[in-house]
Scaffold this active site. Structure first.
Site, PDB file in Angstrom:
ATOM      1  N   ASP A   1      -9.221 -14.570   4.248  1.00  0.00           N
ATOM      2  CA  ASP A   1      -7.787 -14.515   3.872  1.00  0.00           C
ATOM      3  C   ASP A   1      -7.034 -15.926   4.145  1.00  0.00           C
ATOM      4  O   ASP A   1      -6.062 -15.695   4.659  1.00  0.00           O
ATOM      5  CB  ASP A   1      -7.153 -13.172   4.218  1.00  0.00           C
ATOM      6  CG  ASP A   1      -7.863 -12.218   3.623  1.00  0.00           C
ATOM      7  OD1 ASP A   1      -8.294 -12.156   2.317  1.00  0.00           O
ATOM      8  OD2 ASP A   1      -7.491 -10.929   3.943  1.00  0.00           O
TER       9      ASP A   1
ATOM     10  N   HIS B   1       0.942  -1.225   0.055  1.00  0.00           N
ATOM     11  CA  HIS B   1      -0.095   0.033   0.132  1.00  0.00           C
ATOM     12  C   HIS B   1       0.862   1.247   0.073  1.00  0.00           C
ATOM     13  O   HIS B   1       2.023   1.082   0.418  1.00  0.00           O
ATOM     14  CB  HIS B   1      -0.998   0.045   1.089  1.00  0.00           C
ATOM     15  CG  HIS B   1      -1.918  -0.989   1.284  1.00  0.00           C
ATOM     16  ND1 HIS B   1      -1.786  -2.041   1.935  1.00  0.00           N
ATOM     17  CD2 HIS B   1      -3.084  -1.293   0.285  1.00  0.00           C
ATOM     18  CE1 HIS B   1      -2.852  -3.091   1.667  1.00  0.00           C
ATOM     19  NE2 HIS B   1      -3.563  -2.521   0.602  1.00  0.00           N
TER      20      HIS B   1
ATOM     21  N   ASP C   1       2.427   1.651   3.397  1.00  0.00           N
ATOM     22  CA  ASP C   1       3.264   0.802   3.730  1.00  0.00           C
ATOM     23  C   ASP C   1       4.698   1.225   3.526  1.00  0.00           C
ATOM     24  O   ASP C   1       5.752   0.984   4.085  1.00  0.00           O
ATOM     25  CB  ASP C   1       3.177  -0.634   3.022  1.00  0.00           C
ATOM     26  CG  ASP C   1       1.851  -1.404   3.408  1.00  0.00           C
ATOM     27  OD1 ASP C   1       1.416  -1.455   4.498  1.00  0.00           O
ATOM     28  OD2 ASP C   1       1.190  -1.926   2.321  1.00  0.00           O
TER      29      ASP C   1
HETATM   30  C1  XUL Z   1      -9.097  -6.296   0.967  1.00  0.00           C
HETATM   31  C2  XUL Z   1      -7.677  -6.530   0.274  1.00  0.00           C
HETATM   32  C3  XUL Z   1      -6.738  -5.552   0.264  1.00  0.00           C
HETATM   33  C4  XUL Z   1      -6.364  -5.371  -1.166  1.00  0.00           C
HETATM   34  C5  XUL Z   1      -5.071  -4.405  -1.354  1.00  0.00           C
HETATM   35  O1  XUL Z   1      -9.703  -7.175   1.193  1.00  0.00           O
HETATM   36  O2  XUL Z   1      -7.827  -7.772  -0.262  1.00  0.00           O
HETATM   37  O3  XUL Z   1      -5.799  -5.892   0.947  1.00  0.00           O
HETATM   38  O4  XUL Z   1      -5.649  -6.484  -1.608  1.00  0.00           O
HETATM   39  O5  XUL Z   1      -5.676  -3.035  -1.049  1.00  0.00           O
END
Ligand code: XUL
Ligand code: MN
Length: 344
Positions: free
Chosen positions: A250, A49, A52
């Site tokens: 995730d 990001h 980051d």
């Molecule tokens: C959110 C997500 C984020 C994106 C990058 O669900 O997956 O981390 O991958 O902004």
């Protein structure tokens, strides 16, 4: 087989374990220490990001931001790593409460555009040409809050602004149907591919497909990947796993549904994904129960699972598959795949 694919993850994938109902359960690891873990875990690419790379960037001027990002680039070089992409984090600042590019407040929309330009400066300084945009709050809790036609136009305009500001970059949209919003405006691969055609540079707009997001949309990740590949728009992937229609879990790649993971690897491998330098990106979180010393296993495990599935994809008896397709004996094809996954 290892070595044919290059893998990446983001520093947020090594995290403290906080969730909406509880505080962190692991210590923070500083960015420099995380970088040192990449190669050991078998990874060559770092996903970023914007903040980051440059924390607190909203309080820095453009030159300071570039200077800091260049320092991070040197850190990458000394670890033998490359930046895969940079994504603007447009969901934490107070000005993004009601969305960023689609906020109802013009001053907030301007903030999002300005922040995106600073993000593009970071892209240059880190030496990558790929941007990922996840439209976190570009949606609504209630339909009456925004006009969806207007919002889609605003998202396209913001894409155009970025494409014109930095004419070298490609933008991979990461669709997600919900969370944190009830509904988002770019929920699926089809929406992401389509909106590229509202910009001045359709060839430079593609997708980053995340397994969990596709499952949350009730769709099949490998078919979504196939759709993007058919349009030559699969710029990156965020492999992980997801146990049905819940919060965005995730989980480690393949940990919930091995056959679904097999089919993702299969579509990627059959169509030479990676041949133009694309990374196999992960977006995986360690379970909150995981202790500090073993809180990177989800990364190494996801990579191992991917590579083992590559072997299984390549060792599948293609003649048998073809024959069963010709005979339309899909029950037997089903069993062939199950047996193959079970090592029979
Ligand atoms: C959110 C997500 C984020 C994106 C990058 O669900 O997956 O981390 O991958 O902004
Ligand atoms: Mn993601």
């Amino acid at each position: 087989m290892a070595g044919e694919y290059r893998f990446s993850f983001g520093p947020w994938n090594i995290h403290e374990g906080a969730d909406p109902f509880g505080p962190p359960v692991r210590d923070s690891i500083e960015f420099g220490k995380k970088l040192k873990m990449y190669k050991k875990l078998g990874f060559d690419g770092v996903q970023f990001h914007d903040d980051d790379a440059v924390p607190d960037m909203d309080n820095l001027g453009p030159e300071q931001i570039v200077k800091k990002a260049k320092e991070v680039h040197s850190m990458l070089e000394s670890e033998g790593l490359v930046a895969e992409f940079v994504a603007p984090r447009l969901w934490e600042d107070a000005r993004t409460i009601d969305g960023a590019y689609t906020s109802n407040d013009p001053a907030c929309r301007q903030y999002a555009r300005d922040r995106s330009r600073r993000m593009l400066d970071i892209v240059d300084a880190l030496g990558t040409k790929l941007v990922v945009v996840w439209y976190a709050r570009e949606g609504t809790y209630i339909r009456e809050a925004k006009d969806s036609k207007v919002a889609v136009g605003q998202i396209a305009e913001a894409l155009n602004d970025m494409l014109h500001y930095n004419t070298e970059v490609k933008i991979a949209i990461e669709p997600k149907p919900n969370e944190p919003m009830d509904q988002t405006y770019i929920p699926t691969t089809g929406h992401a591919v389509a909106i590229g055609y509202l910009t001045d540079y359709p060839d430079r707009v593609g997708v980053n497909i995340e397994t969990a997001h596709v499952v949350l949309a009730g769709l099949d990740p490998s078919d979504e990947m196939g759709f993007a590949l058919a349009y030559n728009k699969l710029f990156s992937v965020h492999l992980n796993d997801q146990n049905g229609l819940k919060f965005d879990e995730d989980r480690a790649f393949g940990a919930v549904d091995l056959r679904r993971a097999f089919n993702q690897v299969r579509i990627l491998d059959q169509h030479d994904y990676g041949k133009d330098g694309q990374f196999v990106g992960l977006d995986v979180k360690a379970m909150r129960t995981q202790k500090q010393e073993v809180a990177t296993k989800h990364l190494a495990n996801s990579r191992t699972i991917f590579l083992r599935l590559v072997e299984l994809v390549r060792s599948l008896d293609k003649n048998k598959v073809e024959k069963l397709i010709q005979q339309r004996d899909y029950e037997e094809l089903d069993m062939l795949i199950i047996n193959h996954l079970m090592g029979k």
